[in-house]
Structures are given as structure tokens and as C-alpha cells.
Design a protein around this motif. Structure first.
Motif, PDB file in Angstrom:
ATOM      1  N   ARG A  33      15.081  10.784  40.516  1.00 17.65           N
ATOM      2  CA  ARG A  33      16.242   9.896  40.475  1.00 17.65           C
ATOM      3  C   ARG A  33      15.735   8.484  40.749  1.00 17.65           C
ATOM      4  O   ARG A  33      14.638   8.321  41.301  1.00 17.65           O
ATOM      5  CB  ARG A  33      17.294  10.300  41.513  1.00 17.65           C
ATOM      6  CG  ARG A  33      16.796  10.336  42.924  1.00 17.65           C
ATOM      7  CD  ARG A  33      17.826  10.861  43.904  1.00 17.65           C
ATOM      8  NE  ARG A  33      18.894   9.897  44.147  1.00 17.65           N
ATOM      9  CZ  ARG A  33      19.795  10.024  45.122  1.00 17.65           C
ATOM     10  NH1 ARG A  33      19.766  11.095  45.910  1.00 17.65           N
ATOM     11  NH2 ARG A  33      20.722   9.118  45.294  1.00 17.65           N
ATOM     12  N   PRO A  34      16.475   7.447  40.365  1.00 14.44           N
ATOM     13  CA  PRO A  34      15.965   6.078  40.527  1.00 14.44           C
ATOM     14  C   PRO A  34      15.738   5.715  41.989  1.00 14.44           C
ATOM     15  O   PRO A  34      16.694   5.583  42.756  1.00 14.44           O
ATOM     16  CB  PRO A  34      17.069   5.209  39.894  1.00 14.44           C
ATOM     17  CG  PRO A  34      17.819   6.117  38.990  1.00 14.44           C
ATOM     18  CD  PRO A  34      17.778   7.462  39.646  1.00 14.44           C
ATOM     19  N   LYS A  35      14.491   5.554  42.366  1.00 12.71           N
ATOM     20  CA  LYS A  35      14.226   5.264  43.778  1.00 12.71           C
ATOM     21  C   LYS A  35      14.708   3.868  44.159  1.00 12.71           C
ATOM     22  O   LYS A  35      14.999   3.612  45.332  1.00 12.71           O
ATOM     23  CB  LYS A  35      12.750   5.432  44.098  1.00 12.71           C
ATOM     24  CG  LYS A  35      11.786   4.536  43.339  1.00 12.71           C
ATOM     25  CD  LYS A  35      10.350   4.893  43.723  1.00 12.71           C
ATOM     26  CE  LYS A  35       9.320   4.178  42.893  1.00 12.71           C
ATOM     27  NZ  LYS A  35       7.931   4.580  43.256  1.00 12.71           N
ATOM     28  N   GLN A  36      14.820   2.982  43.187  1.00 13.38           N
ATOM     29  CA  GLN A  36      15.323   1.644  43.495  1.00 13.38           C
ATOM     30  C   GLN A  36      16.707   1.695  44.133  1.00 13.38           C
ATOM     31  O   GLN A  36      17.076   0.796  44.894  1.00 13.38           O
ATOM     32  CB  GLN A  36      15.402   0.793  42.216  1.00 13.38           C
ATOM     33  CG  GLN A  36      14.088   0.616  41.483  1.00 13.38           C
ATOM     34  CD  GLN A  36      13.889   1.651  40.392  1.00 13.38           C
ATOM     35  OE1 GLN A  36      14.313   2.814  40.535  1.00 13.38           O
ATOM     36  NE2 GLN A  36      13.246   1.258  39.302  1.00 13.38           N
ATOM     37  N   LEU A  37      17.472   2.758  43.819  1.00 13.33           N
ATOM     38  CA  LEU A  37      18.867   2.850  44.252  1.00 13.33           C
ATOM     39  C   LEU A  37      19.081   3.791  45.437  1.00 13.33           C
ATOM     40  O   LEU A  37      20.218   4.017  45.844  1.00 13.33           O
ATOM     41  CB  LEU A  37      19.731   3.309  43.069  1.00 13.33           C
ATOM     42  CG  LEU A  37      19.663   2.412  41.832  1.00 13.33           C
ATOM     43  CD1 LEU A  37      20.517   2.981  40.712  1.00 13.33           C
ATOM     44  CD2 LEU A  37      20.082   0.987  42.161  1.00 13.33           C
ATOM     45  N   LEU A  38      18.016   4.321  46.002  1.00 14.84           N
ATOM     46  CA  LEU A  38      18.165   5.192  47.167  1.00 14.84           C
ATOM     47  C   LEU A  38      18.778   4.427  48.334  1.00 14.84           C
ATOM     48  O   LEU A  38      18.442   3.263  48.571  1.00 14.84           O
ATOM     49  CB  LEU A  38      16.806   5.752  47.584  1.00 14.84           C
ATOM     50  CG  LEU A  38      16.155   6.757  46.632  1.00 14.84           C
ATOM     51  CD1 LEU A  38      14.735   7.062  47.095  1.00 14.84           C
ATOM     52  CD2 LEU A  38      16.969   8.042  46.568  1.00 14.84           C
ATOM     53  N   VAL A  48       7.501   4.884  48.433  1.00 19.79           N
ATOM     54  CA  VAL A  48       8.285   6.082  48.128  1.00 19.79           C
ATOM     55  C   VAL A  48       7.949   6.585  46.729  1.00 19.79           C
ATOM     56  O   VAL A  48       8.314   5.963  45.731  1.00 19.79           O
ATOM     57  CB  VAL A  48       9.798   5.801  48.226  1.00 19.79           C
ATOM     58  CG1 VAL A  48      10.598   7.032  47.810  1.00 19.79           C
ATOM     59  CG2 VAL A  48      10.173   5.382  49.642  1.00 19.79           C
ATOM     60  N   ASP A  49       7.233   7.695  46.671  1.00 25.41           N
ATOM     61  CA  ASP A  49       6.964   8.358  45.394  1.00 25.41           C
ATOM     62  C   ASP A  49       7.638   9.719  45.306  1.00 25.41           C
ATOM     63  O   ASP A  49       7.933  10.196  44.212  1.00 25.41           O
ATOM     64  CB  ASP A  49       5.450   8.537  45.189  1.00 25.41           C
ATOM     65  CG  ASP A  49       4.744   7.217  44.938  1.00 25.41           C
ATOM     66  OD1 ASP A  49       5.308   6.367  44.213  1.00 25.41           O
ATOM     67  OD2 ASP A  49       3.640   7.027  45.475  1.00 25.41           O
ATOM     68  N   ASP A  89       9.292  -0.464  46.244  1.00 21.74           N
ATOM     69  CA  ASP A  89       9.625   0.671  47.120  1.00 21.74           C
ATOM     70  C   ASP A  89       8.919   0.569  48.467  1.00 21.74           C
ATOM     71  O   ASP A  89       8.708   1.566  49.142  1.00 21.74           O
ATOM     72  CB  ASP A  89       9.277   1.993  46.437  1.00 21.74           C
ATOM     73  CG  ASP A  89       7.800   2.127  46.095  1.00 21.74           C
ATOM     74  OD1 ASP A  89       7.055   1.125  46.213  1.00 21.74           O
ATOM     75  OD2 ASP A  89       7.380   3.237  45.691  1.00 21.74           O
ATOM     76  N   GLN A  90       8.586  -0.655  48.874  1.00 19.66           N
ATOM     77  CA  GLN A  90       7.846  -0.858  50.126  1.00 19.66           C
ATOM     78  C   GLN A  90       8.555  -1.937  50.960  1.00 19.66           C
ATOM     79  O   GLN A  90       8.074  -3.057  51.110  1.00 19.66           O
ATOM     80  CB  GLN A  90       6.411  -1.280  49.797  1.00 19.66           C
ATOM     81  CG  GLN A  90       5.398  -0.981  50.876  1.00 19.66           C
ATOM     82  CD  GLN A  90       3.980  -1.170  50.365  1.00 19.66           C
ATOM     83  OE1 GLN A  90       3.676  -2.120  49.660  1.00 19.66           O
ATOM     84  NE2 GLN A  90       3.100  -0.253  50.717  1.00 19.66           N
ATOM     85  N   LEU A 137      17.152   0.778  48.488  1.00 16.39           N
ATOM     86  CA  LEU A 137      15.741   0.548  48.781  1.00 16.39           C
ATOM     87  C   LEU A 137      15.279  -0.789  48.201  1.00 16.39           C
ATOM     88  O   LEU A 137      14.583  -1.565  48.870  1.00 16.39           O
ATOM     89  CB  LEU A 137      14.914   1.699  48.196  1.00 16.39           C
ATOM     90  CG  LEU A 137      13.420   1.748  48.526  1.00 16.39           C
ATOM     91  CD1 LEU A 137      13.205   1.877  50.024  1.00 16.39           C
ATOM     92  CD2 LEU A 137      12.777   2.925  47.795  1.00 16.39           C
ATOM     93  N   LEU A 138      15.684  -1.083  46.960  1.00 14.79           N
ATOM     94  CA  LEU A 138      15.276  -2.348  46.350  1.00 14.79           C
ATOM     95  C   LEU A 138      15.972  -3.533  47.015  1.00 14.79           C
ATOM     96  O   LEU A 138      15.368  -4.605  47.157  1.00 14.79           O
ATOM     97  CB  LEU A 138      15.536  -2.331  44.849  1.00 14.79           C
ATOM     98  CG  LEU A 138      15.072  -3.570  44.077  1.00 14.79           C
ATOM     99  CD1 LEU A 138      13.593  -3.874  44.330  1.00 14.79           C
ATOM    100  CD2 LEU A 138      15.332  -3.401  42.580  1.00 14.79           C
TER     101      LEU A 138
END
Length: 204
Positions: free
Chosen positions: A26-31, A187-188, A110-111, A38-39
Motif C-alpha cells: 500500500r502507498p507508504k507515503q500515506l501511512l 519504511v520498506d 519515508d525517513q 508519513l510523507l
């Protein structure tokens, strides 16, 4: 603003956030993270650095990201070749870098726990070198410094590890900022995300 505002005013911050999150699913930018996404958290960190210009590359789930994330104060660069790795995002962003910028401070989308003080310190030691890295207690990590003299070569790199290859062969040209603590987590995988969220809770 953190650190030497004049120096950072001549630097372009580049946040790489174009990944397709294949391993996560799933899009990690939107976690969810720190009351936003996250972004959002990473861009908040980047804004605190006081860059003269702030670019963010988008690719995977770009439309959702633009609808959800606060992108104010940034210039968005779409990377249609995001599946080819981080190097493609750097190449896509280079034409948008201000002519007055001495170089680029490279951050990962993601950092979010990179410290603005470490960005400023890296720029201070690396601004007159072609390339620089941050050395944490347990290894090398971002932010990276990419001087303008490298832009031609950066435009030809491929894959996720292209910049690391430049670091490996930089020799005496490599500038190093030594930062306290471990490399900030990225986050990977879902386990990475859970560790990041757990660490944020513990830091409260």
C-alpha cells in the motif's frame, strides 16, 4: 530555520517520495504517522531546514498523495519512470533545481526522523565537495549532499543504488558529517512501519 540559513538558502532540498511501495503493498507515503501521513512528517522536517528550494518527487499513487498530503512550500516533480529506482527520481528532479543552488540535500520520503540540525551540519562540511554523507553510529545514511558538479553524472544513473556507487568511489572527495545515534529508520515493510511508530510512541 535550523543551522546556517544563508548556506541552506543556496541549497535545494530533494525529498524522494515516488516509490511504488511494492514490498509494503500500500502507498507508504500515506501511512498514518504523527497526526498526519508519513510523507507529511518528512516534508515538515524538510521545511524546518530552511532550504532555498524544496522539491518532492512523486510517482506511485501520485494522485492520492497530491490529494492527501500537505505539499505547500514544495515543488512537485512527477517521475513516470519511478519503477526504475531512486536514481530515476533524482534524474527527473535535476532540471527543476534552481540555477543558483550549489547542490542538493537528498532526503528520503519515508525517513521522517532525520534531524534538521544534521542536514545543516552536512551542508556545512560538504558544500565545497562534490558528494557528502551522514555517518551515524551504526552506518552511513541520509541526508546526502550532491554538489552541482555531479549533476551530469547523476542524470545518467540507474537503479536504487546509483548514488551509493558514487559514494563508494568518491575517495578523498567524500565529505562526512558524523551524527549521533543510529541511522534514522525508513519504511520498506510493515515491520519497518511498526518499528517506526513504536519508536515515536516511546519518544513521547
Amino acid at each position: 530555520m535550523t543551522g546556517d540559513g544563508a548556506a541552506l538558502g543556496r541549497v535545494t532540498g530533494l525529498v524522494l517520495a515516488a516509490g511504488g511501495s511494492r514490498r509494503l503493498g500500500r502507498p507508504k507515503q500515506l501511512l498514518p504517522y504523527a497526526g498526519g501521513t508519513l510523507l507529511d512528517a518528512t516534508l515538515a522536517t524538510a521545511r524546518r531546514c530552511g532550504f532555498g528550494q524544496l522539491l518532492v518527487t512523486l510517482g506511485g499513487a501520485a494522485e492520492q498523495v497530491e490529494e492527501t498530503v500537505d505539499l505547500s512550500g514544495t515543488e512537485v516533480v512527477r517521475n513516470p519512470s519511478y519503477g526504475e529506482g531512486c536514481s530515476s527520481s533524482i534524474a527527473a528532479a535535476l532540471p527543476a533545481v534552481h540555477d543558483s543552488a550549489h547542490g542538493v540535500a537528498l532526503l528520503l520520503g519515508d525517513q521522517p526522523t532525520v534531524r534538521p540540525a544534521d542536514v545543516a551540519a552536512l551542508v556545512a562540511v560538504a558544500a565545497h565537495r562534490p558528494i557528502g554523507v551522514t555517518a551515524y553510529d551504526d552506518g552511513i545514511g541520509h541526508p546526502f549532499w550532491l554538489g552541482r558538479e555531479l549533476f551530469g553524472e547523476l542524470a545518467t544513473l540507474h537503479g536504487d543504488k546509483g548514488v551509493w556507487k558514487l559514494v563508494d568511489r568518491a575517495g578523498d572527495d567524500l565529505a562526512v558529517h558524523r551524527a549521533a545515534g543510529p541511522v534514522p529508520p525508513d519504511v520498506d515493510t510493515w515491520a519497518d512501519y511498526e518499528r517506526l511508530v513504536g519508536g515515536a510512541r516511546e519518544a513521547r
